[in-house]
Write a protein that holds these residues in place. Structure first.
Motif, mmCIF file in Angstrom:
data_model
loop_
_atom_site.group_PDB
_atom_site.id
_atom_site.type_symbol
_atom_site.label_atom_id
_atom_site.label_comp_id
_atom_site.label_asym_id
_atom_site.label_seq_id
_atom_site.Cartn_x
_atom_site.Cartn_y
_atom_site.Cartn_z
ATOM 1 N N ILE A 172 0.841 -1.192 0.000
ATOM 2 C CA ILE A 172 0.000 0.000 0.000
ATOM 3 C C ILE A 172 0.878 1.246 0.000
ATOM 4 C CG2 ILE A 172 -1.676 1.351 1.338
ATOM 5 C CD1 ILE A 172 -2.703 -1.319 2.480
ATOM 6 N N GLU A 173 1.932 1.217 0.834
ATOM 7 C CA GLU A 173 2.807 2.384 0.960
ATOM 8 C C GLU A 173 4.145 1.972 1.541
ATOM 9 O OE1 GLU A 173 2.659 6.860 2.906
ATOM 10 O OE2 GLU A 173 1.707 5.234 4.018
ATOM 11 N N LYS A 175 6.990 4.288 3.360
ATOM 12 C CA LYS A 175 7.202 5.655 3.821
ATOM 13 C C LYS A 175 8.523 5.758 4.580
ATOM 14 C CE LYS A 175 6.144 9.868 5.030
ATOM 15 N NZ LYS A 175 6.380 10.894 4.045
ATOM 16 N N PRO A 176 9.556 6.368 3.969
ATOM 17 C CA PRO A 176 10.801 6.586 4.703
ATOM 18 C C PRO A 176 10.610 7.716 5.727
ATOM 19 C CG PRO A 176 11.012 7.337 2.422
ATOM 20 C CD PRO A 176 9.631 6.792 2.580
ATOM 21 N N LEU A 177 11.288 7.586 6.860
ATOM 22 C CA LEU A 177 11.210 8.579 7.926
ATOM 23 C C LEU A 177 12.558 9.251 8.126
ATOM 24 C CD1 LEU A 177 9.180 6.419 10.477
ATOM 25 C CD2 LEU A 177 8.291 8.122 8.870
ATOM 26 N N ASP A 178 12.541 10.408 8.770
ATOM 27 C CA ASP A 178 13.785 11.147 8.973
ATOM 28 C C ASP A 178 14.743 10.462 9.946
ATOM 29 O OD1 ASP A 178 12.516 11.658 11.410
ATOM 30 O OD2 ASP A 178 12.557 13.840 11.207
ATOM 31 N N THR A 179 14.304 9.439 10.638
ATOM 32 C CA THR A 179 15.164 8.679 11.555
ATOM 33 C C THR A 179 15.949 7.588 10.834
ATOM 34 O OG1 THR A 179 13.411 7.096 12.028
ATOM 35 C CG2 THR A 179 13.563 9.039 13.485
ATOM 36 N N GLY A 180 15.647 7.376 9.552
ATOM 37 C CA GLY A 180 16.256 6.287 8.795
ATOM 38 C C GLY A 180 15.393 5.039 8.775
ATOM 39 N N ALA A 181 14.330 5.022 9.567
ATOM 40 C CA ALA A 181 13.389 3.898 9.547
ATOM 41 C C ALA A 181 12.499 4.023 8.315
ATOM 42 C CB ALA A 181 12.538 3.899 10.815
ATOM 43 N N ILE A 182 11.820 2.942 7.992
ATOM 44 C CA ILE A 182 10.857 2.962 6.895
ATOM 45 C C ILE A 182 9.601 2.206 7.352
ATOM 46 C CG2 ILE A 182 11.811 0.913 5.759
ATOM 47 C CD1 ILE A 182 11.099 2.359 3.069
ATOM 48 N N ILE A 183 8.453 2.782 7.031
ATOM 49 C CA ILE A 183 7.181 2.121 7.324
ATOM 50 C C ILE A 183 6.748 1.393 6.062
ATOM 51 C CG2 ILE A 183 4.753 2.442 7.911
ATOM 52 C CD1 ILE A 183 5.647 4.985 9.455
ATOM 53 N N LEU A 184 6.517 0.094 6.194
ATOM 54 C CA LEU A 184 6.031 -0.737 5.096
ATOM 55 C C LEU A 184 4.590 -1.117 5.413
ATOM 56 C CD1 LEU A 184 9.175 -3.010 4.719
ATOM 57 C CD2 LEU A 184 8.527 -1.047 3.301
ATOM 58 N N HIS A 185 3.685 -0.761 4.530
ATOM 59 C CA HIS A 185 2.251 -0.985 4.765
ATOM 60 C C HIS A 185 1.732 -1.902 3.656
ATOM 61 C CE1 HIS A 185 -1.827 1.088 5.919
ATOM 62 N NE2 HIS A 185 -1.907 -0.228 5.914
ATOM 63 N N TYR A 186 1.251 -3.077 4.050
ATOM 64 C CA TYR A 186 0.783 -4.085 3.100
ATOM 65 C C TYR A 186 -0.673 -4.479 3.397
ATOM 66 C CZ TYR A 186 5.688 -4.960 1.938
ATOM 67 O OH TYR A 186 6.982 -4.837 1.532
ATOM 68 N N ARG A 187 -1.399 -4.828 2.366
ATOM 69 C CA ARG A 187 -2.751 -5.368 2.483
ATOM 70 C C ARG A 187 -2.693 -6.863 2.189
ATOM 71 N NH1 ARG A 187 -5.128 -2.037 -0.661
ATOM 72 N NH2 ARG A 187 -4.506 -3.136 -2.520
ATOM 73 N N ARG A 188 -3.453 -7.628 2.933
ATOM 74 C CA ARG A 188 -3.551 -9.071 2.724
ATOM 75 C C ARG A 188 -4.336 -9.336 1.451
ATOM 76 N NH1 ARG A 188 -3.721 -13.873 1.524
ATOM 77 N NH2 ARG A 188 -4.349 -15.555 2.931
ATOM 78 N N ASP A 189 -3.770 -10.102 0.523
ATOM 79 C CA ASP A 189 -4.482 -10.503 -0.687
ATOM 80 C C ASP A 189 -5.357 -11.694 -0.334
ATOM 81 O OD1 ASP A 189 -3.263 -8.610 -2.250
ATOM 82 O OD2 ASP A 189 -1.693 -9.954 -2.962
#
Length: 192
Positions: A172-173, A175-189
């Motif tokens: 779905i998305e 999203k890189p963050l300013d801390t160096g982390a990244i948010i990975l957002h997935y939907r179940r197929d």
């Protein structure tokens, strides 16, 4: 019907805690607060926990209601955390768990179905590895929202245990963050 979102952070090598159960929170920033906590709490209508994470969070957040000097009292969304209804899955807790929570000892699938039918907003599981893996094995998770932090722990407790079924996901998305982390957002197929 509400969606169940598994929302957890982990190291780049897949651990949610360091060896010996040491809690390892991500580096915090306004950017992370807005896109991680803020995002979830704008959408959440119910929270899901396992016993350990529930007791930790209850101890931290509930202090905001009684102690204006507590660290939680200074966090703008403490009131939301304390007001949201919660379900705690545990075979060892007894009685009323407090903190606006309902205790469930068995029938996780049935309890999640009831919460999905009743929740006024999405259901967020911040639960812990045990609850997360149970939800995954039962295929109850509708979305995975994972923050991957820029650190390698090398050992500890993994978020996903071996032996779970294969599950197909759609991004779905990212999203890189300013801390160096990244948010990975997935939907179940899910097959139609």
């Amino acid at each position: 019907m509400a969606k169940l979102v598994l929302s957890m952070f982990m190291s780049l090598d897949g651990y949610i805690e360091k060896p010996n159960g040491e809690f390892a929170p991500p580096a915090w920033s306004d950017d992370l607060s807005r896109h991680w906590s803020g995002y979830a709490l704008e959408r959440a209508g119910h929270l899901i926990y396992g016993r350990t994470n529930f007791l930790f969070n209850k101890g931290f957040w509930s202090a905001a209601d009684t102690d204006p000097e507590s660290p939680a009292a200074g966090i703008p969304y403490a009131g939301i955390m304390n007001r949201l209804p919660k379900t705690v899955f545990s075979t060892t807790l007894t009685g009323d768990p407090g903190w606006n929570a309902t205790l469930v000892k068995d029938d996780m699938a049935g309890a999640i179905a009831r919460v999905k039918a009743e929740a006024k907003g999405d259901i967020y599981s911040f639960g812990g590895a045990g609850v997360a893996n149970s939800l995954v094995v039962l295929d109850l998770v509708d979305e995975y929202r994972l923050m991957v932090t820029p650190v390698l722990f090398g050992d500890g407790k993994r978020l996903f245990a071996d032996g779970r079924p294969e599950i197909k996901l759609t991004l779905i998305e990212a999203k890189p963050l300013d801390t160096g982390a990244i948010i990975l957002h997935y939907r179940r197929d899910r097959a139609i």
